[in-house]
Design an enzyme around this catalytic site. Sequence first.
Site, PDB file in Angstrom:
ATOM      1  N   ASP A  48       0.828  -1.213   0.000  1.00 52.75           N
ATOM      2  CA  ASP A  48       0.000   0.000   0.000  1.00 52.75           C
ATOM      3  C   ASP A  48       0.861   1.261   0.000  1.00 52.75           C
ATOM      4  O   ASP A  48       0.708   2.142  -0.845  1.00 52.75           O
ATOM      5  CB  ASP A  48      -0.903   0.016   1.235  1.00 52.75           C
ATOM      6  CG  ASP A  48      -2.301  -0.497   0.952  1.00 52.75           C
ATOM      7  OD1 ASP A  48      -2.756  -0.379  -0.196  1.00 52.75           O
ATOM      8  OD2 ASP A  48      -2.941  -1.021   1.881  1.00 52.75           O
ATOM      9  N   GLU A  71      -5.681   6.739   0.326  1.00 49.86           N
ATOM     10  CA  GLU A  71      -6.076   5.954   1.493  1.00 49.86           C
ATOM     11  C   GLU A  71      -5.067   6.055   2.625  1.00 49.86           C
ATOM     12  O   GLU A  71      -5.410   5.904   3.788  1.00 49.86           O
ATOM     13  CB  GLU A  71      -6.258   4.490   1.080  1.00 49.86           C
ATOM     14  CG  GLU A  71      -6.934   3.641   2.134  1.00 49.86           C
ATOM     15  CD  GLU A  71      -7.305   2.264   1.613  1.00 49.86           C
ATOM     16  OE1 GLU A  71      -8.056   1.566   2.308  1.00 49.86           O
ATOM     17  OE2 GLU A  71      -6.842   1.881   0.530  1.00 49.86           O
ATOM     18  N   ASP A 143      -6.492   4.308  -4.907  1.00 52.43           N
ATOM     19  CA  ASP A 143      -6.477   3.149  -4.013  1.00 52.43           C
ATOM     20  C   ASP A 143      -5.313   2.277  -4.467  1.00 52.43           C
ATOM     21  O   ASP A 143      -5.387   1.610  -5.496  1.00 52.43           O
ATOM     22  CB  ASP A 143      -7.788   2.370  -4.095  1.00 52.43           C
ATOM     23  CG  ASP A 143      -7.927   1.371  -2.954  1.00 52.43           C
ATOM     24  OD1 ASP A 143      -6.904   1.037  -2.329  1.00 52.43           O
ATOM     25  OD2 ASP A 143      -9.053   0.919  -2.678  1.00 52.43           O
ATOM     26  N   ILE A 145      -3.972  -0.493  -3.291  1.00 55.64           N
ATOM     27  CA  ILE A 145      -4.349  -1.907  -3.370  1.00 55.64           C
ATOM     28  C   ILE A 145      -5.804  -2.019  -2.950  1.00 55.64           C
ATOM     29  O   ILE A 145      -6.138  -1.933  -1.768  1.00 55.64           O
ATOM     30  CB  ILE A 145      -3.493  -2.812  -2.468  1.00 55.64           C
ATOM     31  CG1 ILE A 145      -2.063  -2.893  -2.978  1.00 55.64           C
ATOM     32  CG2 ILE A 145      -4.078  -4.232  -2.448  1.00 55.64           C
ATOM     33  CD1 ILE A 145      -1.226  -3.924  -2.274  1.00 55.64           C
ATOM     34  N   ASP A 146      -6.668  -2.182  -3.923  1.00 55.30           N
ATOM     35  CA  ASP A 146      -8.090  -2.412  -3.668  1.00 55.30           C
ATOM     36  C   ASP A 146      -8.313  -3.918  -3.671  1.00 55.30           C
ATOM     37  O   ASP A 146      -8.054  -4.586  -4.666  1.00 55.30           O
ATOM     38  CB  ASP A 146      -8.912  -1.741  -4.767  1.00 55.30           C
ATOM     39  CG  ASP A 146     -10.402  -1.904  -4.561  1.00 55.30           C
ATOM     40  OD1 ASP A 146     -10.827  -2.016  -3.395  1.00 55.30           O
ATOM     41  OD2 ASP A 146     -11.142  -1.939  -5.558  1.00 55.30           O
ATOM     42  N   THR A 148      -7.559  -6.126  -0.434  1.00 55.52           N
ATOM     43  CA  THR A 148      -6.372  -6.603   0.287  1.00 55.52           C
ATOM     44  C   THR A 148      -6.399  -8.113   0.535  1.00 55.52           C
ATOM     45  O   THR A 148      -5.364  -8.772   0.451  1.00 55.52           O
ATOM     46  CB  THR A 148      -6.219  -5.866   1.630  1.00 55.52           C
ATOM     47  OG1 THR A 148      -7.421  -6.010   2.398  1.00 55.52           O
ATOM     48  CG2 THR A 148      -5.963  -4.383   1.396  1.00 55.52           C
ATOM     49  N   HIS A 235     -18.365  -7.323   3.028  1.00 53.43           N
ATOM     50  CA  HIS A 235     -18.313  -6.231   2.057  1.00 53.43           C
ATOM     51  C   HIS A 235     -19.607  -6.064   1.275  1.00 53.43           C
ATOM     52  O   HIS A 235     -19.802  -5.055   0.613  1.00 53.43           O
ATOM     53  CB  HIS A 235     -17.161  -6.453   1.081  1.00 53.43           C
ATOM     54  CG  HIS A 235     -15.818  -6.400   1.731  1.00 53.43           C
ATOM     55  ND1 HIS A 235     -14.663  -6.822   1.117  1.00 53.43           N
ATOM     56  CD2 HIS A 235     -15.452  -5.977   2.968  1.00 53.43           C
ATOM     57  CE1 HIS A 235     -13.647  -6.657   1.931  1.00 53.43           C
ATOM     58  NE2 HIS A 235     -14.088  -6.148   3.053  1.00 53.43           N
ATOM     59  N   SER A 259     -12.276  -6.482  -5.151  1.00 53.43           N
ATOM     60  CA  SER A 259     -11.764  -5.257  -5.771  1.00 53.43           C
ATOM     61  C   SER A 259     -12.594  -4.756  -6.947  1.00 53.43           C
ATOM     62  O   SER A 259     -13.571  -5.375  -7.370  1.00 53.43           O
ATOM     63  CB  SER A 259     -10.317  -5.451  -6.224  1.00 53.43           C
ATOM     64  OG  SER A 259     -10.249  -6.080  -7.493  1.00 53.43           O
ATOM     65  N   LYS A 262     -14.139  -6.238 -10.504  1.00 56.57           N
ATOM     66  CA  LYS A 262     -15.536  -6.543 -10.867  1.00 56.57           C
ATOM     67  C   LYS A 262     -16.067  -5.532 -11.883  1.00 56.57           C
ATOM     68  O   LYS A 262     -16.801  -5.897 -12.809  1.00 56.57           O
ATOM     69  CB  LYS A 262     -16.413  -6.552  -9.609  1.00 56.57           C
ATOM     70  CG  LYS A 262     -16.119  -7.704  -8.653  1.00 56.57           C
ATOM     71  CD  LYS A 262     -17.107  -7.755  -7.512  1.00 56.57           C
ATOM     72  CE  LYS A 262     -16.903  -6.648  -6.515  1.00 56.57           C
ATOM     73  NZ  LYS A 262     -15.627  -6.768  -5.755  1.00 56.57           N
ATOM     74  N   ARG A 276     -23.523  -4.081  -4.684  1.00 54.42           N
ATOM     75  CA  ARG A 276     -22.806  -3.943  -3.419  1.00 54.42           C
ATOM     76  C   ARG A 276     -23.729  -3.194  -2.463  1.00 54.42           C
ATOM     77  O   ARG A 276     -23.738  -1.968  -2.405  1.00 54.42           O
ATOM     78  CB  ARG A 276     -21.491  -3.197  -3.610  1.00 54.42           C
ATOM     79  CG  ARG A 276     -20.648  -3.087  -2.330  1.00 54.42           C
ATOM     80  CD  ARG A 276     -19.362  -2.345  -2.623  1.00 54.42           C
ATOM     81  NE  ARG A 276     -18.615  -2.025  -1.426  1.00 54.42           N
ATOM     82  CZ  ARG A 276     -17.543  -2.685  -0.993  1.00 54.42           C
ATOM     83  NH1 ARG A 276     -17.096  -3.727  -1.675  1.00 54.42           N
ATOM     84  NH2 ARG A 276     -16.905  -2.310   0.100  1.00 54.42           N
ATOM     85  N   ASP A 289     -12.835   3.729  -3.926  1.00 52.08           N
ATOM     86  CA  ASP A 289     -13.290   2.357  -4.177  1.00 52.08           C
ATOM     87  C   ASP A 289     -14.221   2.246  -5.377  1.00 52.08           C
ATOM     88  O   ASP A 289     -14.541   1.125  -5.800  1.00 52.08           O
ATOM     89  CB  ASP A 289     -14.012   1.803  -2.941  1.00 52.08           C
ATOM     90  CG  ASP A 289     -13.053   1.434  -1.824  1.00 52.08           C
ATOM     91  OD1 ASP A 289     -11.924   1.030  -2.146  1.00 52.08           O
ATOM     92  OD2 ASP A 289     -13.432   1.556  -0.647  1.00 52.08           O
TER      93      ASP A 289
END
Length: 354
Positions: A48, A71, A143, A145-146, A148, A235, A259, A262, A276, A289
Amino acid sequence: MSLRYVTEKQVAVAAVRRACALTSTVFNKLVKQETLTKDDKSPVTVADYSAQAVVNTILGRAFPADPVVGEEDANDLRREEGDKLRNRIVELANEALTADLGIGDIAEWGIGPGQERTLEELLDAIDRGNDQGGRIGRRWTLDPIDGTKGFLRGGQYAVCLALIVDGDVELGVIGCPNLPAKSAEPEGQRGCIFAAVKGQGAEQMTMSGVDPTLIVIPPVAPGMLNLLESVEAAHADLSFNRRVSELLGITRPPTQMDSQAKYGCLARGDGGVYLRMPTKAGYREKIWDHASGSLLVREAGGLVTNSLGQPLDFGLGRTLGVNYGIVAAGKDVHALVLAAVQKARAEESEKAKA
Protein backbone atom coordinates in the site's frame (compact mmCIF):
# COMPACT_ATOMS: atom_id res chain seq x y z
CA MET A 1 -11.03 18.50 -32.34
CA SER A 2 -8.36 17.31 -29.93
CA LEU A 3 -9.23 14.77 -27.26
CA ARG A 4 -9.30 15.84 -23.63
CA TYR A 5 -7.00 14.45 -20.94
CA VAL A 6 -4.59 12.74 -23.33
CA THR A 7 -1.56 13.46 -21.14
CA GLU A 8 -3.42 12.66 -17.94
CA LYS A 9 -4.41 9.27 -19.30
CA GLN A 10 -0.85 8.55 -20.42
CA VAL A 11 0.52 9.48 -16.99
CA ALA A 12 -2.16 7.51 -15.14
CA VAL A 13 -1.56 4.35 -17.15
CA ALA A 14 2.19 4.64 -16.60
CA ALA A 15 1.75 5.18 -12.86
CA VAL A 16 -0.70 2.30 -12.46
CA ARG A 17 1.51 -0.01 -14.51
CA ARG A 18 4.51 0.62 -12.25
CA ALA A 19 2.40 0.25 -9.13
CA CYS A 20 1.07 -3.08 -10.42
CA ALA A 21 4.60 -4.33 -11.03
CA LEU A 22 5.53 -3.28 -7.50
CA THR A 23 2.58 -5.05 -5.89
CA SER A 24 3.36 -8.23 -7.83
CA THR A 25 6.93 -8.05 -6.53
CA VAL A 26 5.67 -7.65 -2.97
CA PHE A 27 3.43 -10.70 -3.34
CA ASN A 28 6.22 -12.84 -4.75
CA LYS A 29 8.81 -11.70 -2.19
CA LEU A 30 6.79 -11.17 0.99
CA VAL A 31 3.71 -13.36 0.71
CA LYS A 32 4.90 -16.47 -1.12
CA GLN A 33 8.39 -16.67 0.34
CA GLU A 34 7.97 -15.50 3.93
CA THR A 35 6.20 -17.23 6.80
CA LEU A 36 3.18 -15.17 7.85
CA THR A 37 0.76 -15.60 10.70
CA LYS A 38 -2.90 -15.86 9.74
CA ASP A 39 -3.68 -12.24 10.54
CA ASP A 40 -0.38 -10.73 9.38
CA LYS A 41 -1.20 -7.90 6.99
CA SER A 42 2.37 -6.53 6.78
CA PRO A 43 2.80 -7.32 3.06
CA VAL A 44 -0.35 -5.31 2.33
CA THR A 45 0.99 -2.46 4.41
CA VAL A 46 4.30 -2.50 2.54
CA ALA A 47 2.57 -2.71 -0.85
CA ASP A 48 0.00 0.00 0.00
CA TYR A 49 2.59 2.53 1.11
CA SER A 50 5.10 1.71 -1.64
CA ALA A 51 2.51 1.83 -4.43
CA GLN A 52 1.08 5.12 -3.15
CA ALA A 53 4.59 6.56 -2.97
CA VAL A 54 5.24 5.57 -6.60
CA VAL A 55 1.94 6.86 -8.01
CA ASN A 56 2.06 10.11 -6.05
CA THR A 57 5.69 10.71 -7.02
CA ILE A 58 4.74 10.46 -10.70
CA LEU A 59 1.62 12.62 -10.28
CA GLY A 60 3.65 15.17 -8.32
CA ARG A 61 6.12 15.54 -11.17
CA ALA A 62 3.57 15.52 -13.99
CA PHE A 63 0.85 17.60 -12.30
CA PRO A 64 2.40 19.33 -9.26
CA ALA A 65 -0.69 21.47 -8.58
CA ASP A 66 -3.09 18.51 -8.38
CA PRO A 67 -3.98 17.22 -4.88
CA VAL A 68 -4.64 13.54 -4.25
CA VAL A 69 -7.35 11.85 -2.19
CA GLY A 70 -5.57 8.69 -1.04
CA GLU A 71 -6.08 5.95 1.49
CA GLU A 72 -2.74 6.22 3.30
CA ASP A 73 -0.62 8.83 5.07
CA ALA A 74 2.95 8.55 6.35
CA ASN A 75 2.37 9.35 10.03
CA ASP A 76 3.07 5.81 11.27
CA LEU A 77 6.08 5.50 9.00
CA ARG A 78 7.70 8.57 10.51
CA ARG A 79 7.78 6.98 13.97
CA GLU A 80 11.00 5.38 15.20
CA GLU A 81 9.54 1.85 15.28
CA GLY A 82 8.76 2.02 11.57
CA ASP A 83 12.41 1.73 10.54
CA LYS A 84 12.22 -1.76 9.00
CA LEU A 85 9.05 -0.88 7.15
CA ARG A 86 10.56 2.36 5.86
CA ASN A 87 13.60 0.58 4.48
CA ARG A 88 11.45 -1.88 2.56
CA ILE A 89 9.26 0.88 1.16
CA VAL A 90 12.26 2.87 -0.05
CA GLU A 91 13.73 -0.22 -1.72
CA LEU A 92 10.50 -1.26 -3.43
CA ALA A 93 9.41 2.24 -4.47
CA ASN A 94 12.79 3.05 -5.99
CA GLU A 95 12.89 -0.29 -7.78
CA ALA A 96 9.56 0.60 -9.42
CA LEU A 97 10.46 4.22 -10.16
CA THR A 98 13.84 3.42 -11.72
CA ALA A 99 12.70 0.55 -13.95
CA ASP A 100 13.41 1.06 -17.64
CA LEU A 101 11.07 3.34 -19.53
CA GLY A 102 8.20 1.49 -21.18
CA ILE A 103 5.54 2.32 -23.74
CA GLY A 104 4.32 5.89 -23.24
CA ASP A 105 6.75 6.63 -20.38
CA ILE A 106 8.51 9.99 -20.17
CA ALA A 107 11.54 10.54 -17.93
CA GLU A 108 10.30 14.00 -16.92
CA TRP A 109 7.62 12.27 -14.84
CA GLY A 110 10.38 11.13 -12.45
CA ILE A 111 10.68 7.58 -13.78
CA GLY A 112 13.45 5.57 -15.38
CA PRO A 113 17.07 4.78 -14.49
CA GLY A 114 18.70 7.24 -12.09
CA GLN A 115 15.39 8.52 -10.66
CA GLU A 116 15.85 7.29 -7.06
CA ARG A 117 14.09 9.18 -4.30
CA THR A 118 15.17 9.72 -0.70
CA LEU A 119 13.16 8.42 2.22
CA GLU A 120 11.84 11.89 3.00
CA GLU A 121 10.80 12.48 -0.61
CA LEU A 122 8.86 9.21 -0.64
CA LEU A 123 7.18 9.95 2.70
CA ASP A 124 6.17 13.37 1.39
CA ALA A 125 4.79 11.72 -1.73
CA ILE A 126 2.65 9.39 0.39
CA ASP A 127 1.35 12.39 2.32
CA ARG A 128 0.17 14.02 -0.92
CA GLY A 129 -2.85 11.71 -0.51
CA ASN A 130 -4.26 13.79 2.36
CA ASP A 131 -6.63 15.93 0.29
CA GLN A 132 -10.18 15.93 1.66
CA GLY A 133 -11.95 16.04 -1.71
CA GLY A 134 -14.88 18.28 -2.52
CA ARG A 135 -17.09 19.81 -5.16
CA ILE A 136 -14.68 22.38 -6.59
CA GLY A 137 -11.37 21.85 -8.29
CA ARG A 138 -9.31 19.14 -9.90
CA ARG A 139 -7.92 16.21 -7.91
CA TRP A 140 -6.91 12.58 -8.20
CA THR A 141 -8.13 9.71 -6.03
CA LEU A 142 -6.03 6.60 -5.50
CA ASP A 143 -6.48 3.15 -4.01
CA PRO A 144 -3.01 1.57 -4.18
CA ILE A 145 -4.35 -1.91 -3.37
CA ASP A 146 -8.09 -2.41 -3.67
CA GLY A 147 -8.95 -5.89 -2.41
CA THR A 148 -6.37 -6.60 0.29
CA LYS A 149 -7.62 -10.09 1.08
CA GLY A 150 -7.63 -10.98 -2.59
CA PHE A 151 -4.06 -9.73 -2.78
CA LEU A 152 -2.97 -11.91 0.16
CA ARG A 153 -4.58 -15.06 -1.23
CA GLY A 154 -3.15 -14.51 -4.70
CA GLY A 155 -6.58 -13.69 -6.09
CA GLN A 156 -8.04 -10.52 -7.54
CA TYR A 157 -6.99 -7.05 -6.47
CA ALA A 158 -6.54 -3.78 -8.31
CA VAL A 159 -4.58 -0.54 -8.39
CA CYS A 160 -7.15 2.20 -9.02
CA LEU A 161 -6.52 5.81 -10.04
CA ALA A 162 -9.07 8.40 -11.14
CA LEU A 163 -9.13 12.09 -12.01
CA ILE A 164 -12.07 14.05 -10.59
CA VAL A 165 -12.84 17.58 -11.79
CA ASP A 166 -15.48 19.65 -9.97
CA GLY A 167 -16.98 16.48 -8.50
CA ASP A 168 -17.19 14.54 -11.79
CA VAL A 169 -14.98 11.56 -12.63
CA GLU A 170 -13.26 12.43 -15.91
CA LEU A 171 -10.63 9.68 -16.15
CA GLY A 172 -10.29 6.26 -14.57
CA VAL A 173 -7.55 3.61 -14.76
CA ILE A 174 -7.67 0.18 -13.10
CA GLY A 175 -4.73 -2.22 -13.10
CA CYS A 176 -5.56 -5.88 -12.43
CA PRO A 177 -2.33 -7.92 -12.27
CA ASN A 178 -4.04 -11.28 -11.67
CA LEU A 179 -7.12 -10.97 -13.88
CA PRO A 180 -7.20 -13.24 -16.95
CA ALA A 181 -6.88 -11.11 -20.05
CA LYS A 182 -9.76 -13.10 -21.55
CA SER A 183 -12.52 -14.51 -19.39
CA ALA A 184 -12.89 -17.43 -21.80
CA GLU A 185 -9.27 -18.38 -21.10
CA PRO A 186 -8.99 -18.45 -17.29
CA GLU A 187 -5.63 -20.24 -17.42
CA GLY A 188 -4.27 -18.02 -20.20
CA GLN A 189 -2.42 -14.72 -20.04
CA ARG A 190 -3.01 -12.82 -16.81
CA GLY A 191 -2.92 -9.12 -16.12
CA CYS A 192 -4.63 -6.19 -17.82
CA ILE A 193 -5.26 -2.49 -17.47
CA PHE A 194 -8.65 -0.85 -17.99
CA ALA A 195 -8.91 2.83 -18.87
CA ALA A 196 -11.74 5.23 -19.59
CA VAL A 197 -12.07 8.94 -20.30
CA LYS A 198 -15.47 10.58 -20.02
CA GLY A 199 -17.07 10.74 -23.45
CA GLN A 200 -14.32 8.68 -25.11
CA GLY A 201 -15.33 5.10 -24.34
CA ALA A 202 -13.60 2.35 -22.34
CA GLU A 203 -10.72 0.11 -23.25
CA GLN A 204 -8.63 -2.79 -22.04
CA MET A 205 -4.91 -3.13 -22.70
CA THR A 206 -2.09 -5.43 -21.66
CA MET A 207 -0.06 -4.70 -18.55
CA SER A 208 2.68 -3.27 -20.78
CA GLY A 209 0.19 -0.82 -22.28
CA VAL A 210 -0.07 -2.34 -25.75
CA ASP A 211 -3.07 -3.58 -27.76
CA PRO A 212 -5.73 -1.20 -26.39
CA THR A 213 -9.13 -2.62 -27.31
CA LEU A 214 -12.48 -0.89 -26.95
CA ILE A 215 -14.83 -2.75 -24.63
CA VAL A 216 -18.61 -2.56 -24.39
CA ILE A 217 -21.27 -4.25 -22.29
CA PRO A 218 -23.26 -6.56 -24.59
CA PRO A 219 -27.05 -6.85 -24.30
CA VAL A 220 -28.08 -9.73 -22.03
CA ALA A 221 -31.51 -11.24 -21.43
CA PRO A 222 -32.48 -10.85 -17.75
CA GLY A 223 -32.53 -14.60 -17.09
CA MET A 224 -29.01 -14.93 -18.47
CA LEU A 225 -27.50 -12.28 -16.21
CA ASN A 226 -24.60 -13.11 -13.94
CA LEU A 227 -24.03 -11.34 -10.63
CA LEU A 228 -20.58 -10.02 -9.82
CA GLU A 229 -20.16 -9.71 -6.08
CA SER A 230 -17.56 -9.52 -3.32
CA VAL A 231 -15.93 -12.62 -1.89
CA GLU A 232 -16.23 -11.31 1.66
CA ALA A 233 -19.69 -11.32 3.22
CA ALA A 234 -18.62 -8.28 5.25
CA HIS A 235 -18.31 -6.23 2.06
CA ALA A 236 -21.71 -7.00 0.52
CA ASP A 237 -25.06 -8.43 1.60
CA LEU A 238 -24.81 -11.74 -0.24
CA SER A 239 -28.18 -13.02 1.00
CA PHE A 240 -29.79 -9.87 -0.39
CA ASN A 241 -28.05 -10.55 -3.70
CA ARG A 242 -29.55 -14.04 -3.77
CA ARG A 243 -33.04 -12.59 -3.35
CA VAL A 244 -32.44 -10.12 -6.18
CA SER A 245 -31.30 -13.02 -8.35
CA GLU A 246 -34.52 -14.88 -7.56
CA LEU A 247 -36.63 -11.86 -8.49
CA LEU A 248 -34.77 -11.52 -11.79
CA GLY A 249 -34.94 -15.22 -12.57
CA ILE A 250 -31.16 -15.56 -12.61
CA THR A 251 -30.02 -19.18 -12.48
CA ARG A 252 -26.31 -18.76 -13.14
CA PRO A 253 -24.14 -18.82 -10.00
CA PRO A 254 -22.57 -15.50 -9.02
CA THR A 255 -18.98 -14.65 -9.83
CA GLN A 256 -17.18 -13.66 -6.65
CA MET A 257 -13.98 -11.63 -6.65
CA ASP A 258 -12.39 -8.85 -4.68
CA SER A 259 -11.76 -5.26 -5.77
CA GLN A 260 -12.77 -3.03 -8.66
CA ALA A 261 -11.77 -5.87 -10.97
CA LYS A 262 -15.54 -6.54 -10.87
CA TYR A 263 -16.16 -3.25 -12.66
CA GLY A 264 -13.64 -4.24 -15.32
CA CYS A 265 -15.29 -7.62 -15.80
CA LEU A 266 -18.72 -6.00 -16.08
CA ALA A 267 -17.44 -3.47 -18.61
CA ARG A 268 -16.01 -6.14 -20.90
CA GLY A 269 -19.11 -8.34 -20.72
CA ASP A 270 -18.12 -11.02 -18.18
CA GLY A 271 -21.20 -10.44 -16.03
CA GLY A 272 -24.42 -8.51 -16.24
CA VAL A 273 -24.81 -6.98 -12.78
CA TYR A 274 -22.59 -5.74 -9.96
CA LEU A 275 -24.35 -5.27 -6.61
CA ARG A 276 -22.81 -3.94 -3.42
CA MET A 277 -25.47 -3.35 -0.81
CA PRO A 278 -24.63 -2.08 2.69
CA THR A 279 -24.01 -4.65 5.39
CA LYS A 280 -23.94 -2.35 8.41
CA ALA A 281 -25.40 0.97 9.40
CA GLY A 282 -23.19 4.03 9.22
CA TYR A 283 -20.58 2.74 6.79
CA ARG A 284 -19.79 5.16 3.98
CA GLU A 285 -18.25 4.02 0.71
CA LYS A 286 -14.92 5.70 -0.07
CA ILE A 287 -14.62 7.52 -3.37
CA TRP A 288 -11.40 5.68 -4.29
CA ASP A 289 -13.29 2.36 -4.18
CA HIS A 290 -15.67 3.31 -7.00
CA ALA A 291 -14.46 6.33 -8.99
CA SER A 292 -12.47 4.48 -11.66
CA GLY A 293 -14.85 1.55 -11.95
CA SER A 294 -18.03 3.58 -12.19
CA LEU A 295 -16.66 5.64 -15.07
CA LEU A 296 -15.36 2.52 -16.83
CA VAL A 297 -18.81 0.90 -16.74
CA ARG A 298 -20.59 4.06 -17.90
CA GLU A 299 -18.19 4.50 -20.80
CA ALA A 300 -18.69 0.84 -21.74
CA GLY A 301 -22.43 1.44 -22.07
CA GLY A 302 -23.67 0.75 -18.56
CA LEU A 303 -25.29 2.63 -15.70
CA VAL A 304 -24.07 2.94 -12.13
CA THR A 305 -26.41 4.27 -9.44
CA ASN A 306 -27.27 3.76 -5.82
CA SER A 307 -30.31 1.66 -4.91
CA LEU A 308 -32.54 4.75 -5.20
CA GLY A 309 -31.54 5.12 -8.84
CA GLN A 310 -29.43 8.21 -8.15
CA PRO A 311 -25.97 8.71 -9.68
CA LEU A 312 -23.01 8.36 -7.34
CA ASP A 313 -21.78 11.74 -6.07
CA PHE A 314 -17.99 12.11 -6.02
CA GLY A 315 -18.06 15.74 -4.89
CA LEU A 316 -18.98 15.15 -1.24
CA GLY A 317 -15.44 14.68 0.08
CA ARG A 318 -13.62 11.43 0.77
CA THR A 319 -16.83 9.37 0.84
CA LEU A 320 -19.97 8.96 -1.25
CA GLY A 321 -22.14 10.08 1.65
CA VAL A 322 -25.09 8.05 2.96
CA ASN A 323 -24.71 4.46 1.78
CA TYR A 324 -27.66 3.34 -0.32
CA GLY A 325 -25.61 0.67 -2.06
CA ILE A 326 -24.22 0.35 -5.56
CA VAL A 327 -26.15 -1.01 -8.58
CA ALA A 328 -24.20 -1.36 -11.84
CA ALA A 329 -25.50 -3.01 -15.01
CA GLY A 330 -25.89 -2.57 -18.75
CA LYS A 331 -28.31 0.15 -19.81
CA ASP A 332 -30.76 -2.39 -21.22
CA VAL A 333 -31.28 -4.17 -17.89
CA HIS A 334 -30.40 -1.59 -15.25
CA ALA A 335 -34.03 -0.53 -14.70
CA LEU A 336 -35.09 -4.17 -14.19
CA VAL A 337 -32.24 -4.77 -11.75
CA LEU A 338 -33.03 -1.58 -9.86
CA ALA A 339 -36.71 -2.57 -9.57
CA ALA A 340 -35.69 -5.97 -8.18
CA VAL A 341 -33.33 -4.32 -5.69
CA GLN A 342 -36.06 -1.96 -4.51
CA LYS A 343 -38.56 -4.81 -4.18
CA ALA A 344 -36.06 -6.82 -2.13
CA ARG A 345 -35.43 -3.80 0.09
CA ALA A 346 -39.17 -3.33 0.60
CA GLU A 347 -39.47 -7.00 1.62
CA GLU A 348 -36.69 -6.56 4.16
CA SER A 349 -38.42 -3.49 5.56
CA GLU A 350 -41.70 -5.39 5.96
CA LYS A 351 -39.93 -8.24 7.75
CA ALA A 352 -38.28 -5.78 10.12
CA LYS A 353 -41.69 -4.34 11.02
CA ALA A 354 -43.28 -7.76 11.61
